[in-house]
Design an enzyme around this catalytic site. Structure first.
Site, PDB file in Angstrom:
ATOM      1  N   ARG A 100       0.875  -1.178   0.000  1.00  0.00           N
ATOM      2  CA  ARG A 100       0.000   0.000   0.000  1.00  0.00           C
ATOM      3  C   ARG A 100       0.909   1.223   0.000  1.00  0.00           C
ATOM      4  NH1 ARG A 100      -4.955  -2.231   1.330  1.00  0.00           N
ATOM      5  NH2 ARG A 100      -4.919  -3.964   2.824  1.00  0.00           N
ATOM      6  N   ARG A 145      -6.020  -5.573  -0.718  1.00  0.00           N
ATOM      7  CA  ARG A 145      -7.465  -5.326  -0.709  1.00  0.00           C
ATOM      8  C   ARG A 145      -7.807  -3.850  -0.576  1.00  0.00           C
ATOM      9  NH1 ARG A 145     -10.190  -8.983   3.374  1.00  0.00           N
ATOM     10  NH2 ARG A 145     -10.171 -10.505   1.673  1.00  0.00           N
ATOM     11  N   HIS A 184       3.652  -9.437   0.860  1.00  0.00           N
ATOM     12  CA  HIS A 184       3.299  -8.557   1.966  1.00  0.00           C
ATOM     13  C   HIS A 184       4.537  -8.020   2.674  1.00  0.00           C
ATOM     14  CE1 HIS A 184       1.345  -7.710   6.007  1.00  0.00           C
ATOM     15  NE2 HIS A 184       0.548  -7.081   5.177  1.00  0.00           N
ATOM     16  N   TYR A 221       0.025   4.998  12.356  1.00  0.00           N
ATOM     17  CA  TYR A 221       0.330   3.609  12.696  1.00  0.00           C
ATOM     18  C   TYR A 221       1.671   3.554  13.422  1.00  0.00           C
ATOM     19  CZ  TYR A 221      -3.200   1.765   9.382  1.00  0.00           C
ATOM     20  OH  TYR A 221      -4.358   1.449   8.725  1.00  0.00           O
ATOM     21  N   HIS A 241       0.702  -1.377  15.197  1.00  0.00           N
ATOM     22  CA  HIS A 241       0.806  -2.142  13.953  1.00  0.00           C
ATOM     23  C   HIS A 241       2.096  -2.953  13.842  1.00  0.00           C
ATOM     24  CE1 HIS A 241       1.011  -2.551   9.416  1.00  0.00           C
ATOM     25  NE2 HIS A 241      -0.246  -2.878   9.642  1.00  0.00           N
TER      26      HIS A 241
END
Length: 722
Positions: free
Chosen positions: A383, A413, A443, A476, A600
């Site tokens: 992202r 997503r 990821h 985060y 996070h």
């Protein structure tokens, strides 16, 4: 190309006979997390608009939950899939429990909203009733409707000649039952609220007063429908299935996702929310046209679309929000004149976001793009956000003639569309764009810069627990680790080769990766603590993550608890492990932290024969949560922390502060409930601590001064074994 089977796949495939007593349900655990978010909206220690923000977050969270997790369960039910969850429930049983818990959560959201409306009103921030309005405001509103709203509204008749129109995902609409005055002929009309228009209309005045756009449309319905009498009207909203199922035969991921995103906008209706008090005739037509056999239907006794309340948070009242916080730039970089490569070459660096600025990551890439000695940059992008300086740096590097490779994850997503746009922009600039595996998501957050130095090359790497996203990096809590360790450089190169060319690493020197052995390595580390406990030595595990779901890891933690290992878990969201159960998990404690910032980072510590914290503890940073998807269907990394200063900061500061927090923490009980931690006589807020105390690694030479950083201490009493 088809990748080789994963040798590290979860060995637990079928639920145990006693599954319900060993695991919490994943979906219900997530709903419990979102309730903790909602509870922050009730926390009077927070400024009023921040409480409103927490309410809006709980609303948008719940929307996403229905669009993805609930949609998946409904899909399983439609296809007749009866596979049970690890806690032993069928999709049908899970859906029944979700509907009950979800509706209760929605009711709570509406109750909180009513309380906040009263509190906002006391501060002069009002949601105005359109029927009781001063004449001058009413006149302004009539002009606003006529000039601003009327031109963009398109009423649609509903009759045999005009079938029910398509309603987009998340779309808010108003349905009307009308009677023509001339002949008393009934007609039904639908008005879709334009997505580009704010949900709230601010009326003139010194104080911020608002009307909802649906209230304005209802108020001026006579202008939309001249010659008609309004008999009934109601607002409603729908959520659609927004998950993208990847087909194995997809040969071109770019084209596949571009078309899949269009299909998602027209996905199956999962949830239909209707205004409370809707008349039966209108309710029936909505159920027939939108409900379907599987859609979840609900009447909401208040505000539809709680997530939209975020628009009110930005009202000009800084006194009702958290005081602004400016992140620090790491002093260690400044000590080297701002030269990131010189600072990293001298010593490994850890940066603690959002307390230390994400700008250091951007500066690392910008310097790489501008440095004539840099020959190659490799970067993963999961992202990156809409305004991404990371993308601009990679484009600048490619345009400067450097070899630039970007692994763009199209399967991130709700970021698929933005990532498609970035991929196109990068390719136009000459960046080699790779989409990774068809079946697995990439990821891992890794950036690698290869620089010509002397007669050879040196690799500089950044490993992050969070995304390369400049906006979320401000809210985060994540860790950025910079290193020039040649072993990690070789490992990073091997990981990139794995993702871009499917070249499986024969061996890695320091990193462990999924789906090639990460779960197995974790099992070995837990087994090591079990061995210490059985030998009578101190044994402990501290682990911080977002979610804990994986049954194999949970069973191994139960085994460790029974062997005498003391286990403290900080799990912000989903936790399927049941702690504190005699003869199963008596030595396991689980807490969740919900506060100003979103926890996070993923950090794991293993005592290795001494009480935690200790200098010899095995400490790791990771991009992975302890979930089957992270171990089996994603490329993730686990990195050992070997530098002494970084080790001290992460273990003795970050982890200890998380365990000490008493103002934002919840403890998970054996029955699945969460109880707020008692703040005690000396409350401790870990977010406030790090906002006011620079980190060890980031302070550079200043960290050597006695008393420069307050010392944190945590005492744990070990329970006797047996």
């Amino acid at each position: 190309m088809t990748v080789q089977p994963n040798p590290d796949s979860d060995p637990i495939t079928e639920p145990r006979a006693d599954a319900s007593s060993r695991y919490f349900n994943r979906e219900l655990s997530w709903l419990a997390f979102n309730r903790r978010v909602l509870e922050e909206a009730c926390n009077t220690a927070h400024p009023l608009l921040e409480r409103l923000r927490f309410l809006s977050i709980s609303g948008s969270n719940l929307d996403e939950f229905f669009m993805t997790r609930v949609a998946g369960l409904i899909g399983q039910q439609i296809q007749g899939i009866a596979q049970r969850s690890p806690d032993g429930r069928t999709p049908k049983q899970q859906l029944a429990a979700i509907v009950e818990a979800g509706d209760a959560l929605v009711d709570s959201q509406q109750g909180v909203w009513r309380d906040l409306v009263t509190a906002l009103d006391a501060q002069g921030i009002r949601i105005v009733d359109g029927d009781r309005m001063p004449p001058d405001v009413a006149s302004w509103l009539a002009t606003y409707f006529r000039e601003q709203l009327f031109p963009i509204l398109t009423p649609q008749a509903l009759d045999p000649a005009h079938p029910f129109p398509f309603i987009p995902n998340g779309g808010l609409s108003v349905i009307f039952d009308l009677v023509r005055l001339s002949d008393r002929e009934p007609i039904r009309e639908l008005v879709l609220l334009p997505s580009g228009v704010s949900r709230f209309v601010r009326v003139p005045g010194d104080e911020p007063h608002f009307l909802t756009i649906e209230e304005v449309i209802k108020r001026f319905s006579h202008q939309l429908f001249p010659g008609y009498e309004v008999k009934a009207s109601a607002a409603f909203r729908i959520l659609r299935d927004s998950d993208i199922e990847l087909e194995e035969e997809a040969e071109d991921l770019f084209l596949y996702f571009r078309s899949a995103i269009k299909r998602r906008r027209r996905g199956r209706v999962i949830r239909l929310e209707m205004e409370n008090g809707i008349v039966p005739d209108l309710e029936q037509v909505l159920k027939e046209e939108l409900g379907g056999a599987q859609a979840l239907l609900t009447e909401t006794g208040g505000f539809l679309g709680i997530g939209d309340l975020a628009q009110l948070v930005e009202v000009e009242r800084p006194d009702l929000r958290f005081p602004p916080y400016s992140a620090r730039f790491p002093e260690r970089i400044r000590e080297f004149g701002g030269d990131c490569f010189a600072a990293i070459r001298a010593k490994d660096i850890i940066v603690h976001h959002p307390y230390e600025s994400f700008d250091v990551v951007l500066e690392f890439l910008k310097q790489a793009a501008a440095d004539p000695d840099v020959v190659a940059i490799k970067q993963t992008l999961y992202r990156a956000g809409k305004q991404s300086a990371v993308i601009n740096a990679l484009i600048a590097a490619a345009e400067a003639g450097k070899s630039v490779t970007a692994v763009v994850e199209l399967k991130a997503r709700f970021d698929e569309e933005q990532n498609l746009l970035w991929a196109s922009a990068l390719e136009r600039a000459g960046v080699q764009v790779v989409y990774g595996f068809i079946d697995w998501k990439t990821h891992a957050k890794i950036s690698m810069v290869v620089r010509r130095e002397g007669a050879g090359f040196r690799s500089y790497c950044h490993f992050g627990t969070g995304n390369y996203h400049p906006v979320t990096a401000r809210i985060y809590t994540d860790l950025s680790f910079f290193t020039a360790d040649p072993r990690l450089g070789r490992d990073a190169a091997a990981v990139f080769n794995y993702v871009t060319g499917y070249v499986e690493p024969d061996s890695l020197e320091l990193l462990s990766i999924s789906p090639r052995g990460l779960r197995r390595r974790l099992m070995q580390l837990i087994d090591g603590e079990i061995a210490h406990a059985l030998a009578g030595r101190p044994a402990a595990i501290w682990a911080k993550m977002n979610s804990l779901v994986d049954p194999a890891i949970i069973e191994k933690l139960y085994e460790a608890s029974n062997a005498g290992v003391e286990i403290d878990l900080i799990v912000r969201g989903i936790c399927c492990l049941r702690p504190g159960v005699p003869e199963m998990s008596a030595r396991i404690r689980v807490r969740s932290i919900v506060g100003r910032f979103l926890e996070h980072s993923r950090i794991w510590a293993f005592a290795d024969g001494e009480d935690l914290p200790n200098d010899g503890a095995k400490l790791f940073l990771s991009s992975a949560d302890w979930m089957p998807r992270n171990f089996d269907r994603r490329v993730e990394f686990m990195l050992p922390v070997l530098n002494e200063t970084v080790h001290d900061q992460v273990l003795d500061q970050v982890m200890v502060a998380n365990l000490l927090d008493s103002e934002q923490s919840w403890e998970l009980q054996p029955d699945g409930s969460y109880v707020r931690v008692d703040p005690g006589a000396k409350p401790f807020n870990l977010h406030r601590y790090f906002m006011t105390n620079p980190s060890l690694s980031g302070r550079g030479a200043a960290s050597g001064r006695r008393g420069s950083v307050p010392t944190l201490s945590l005492t744990r009493r070990r329970r006797p074994i047996g």
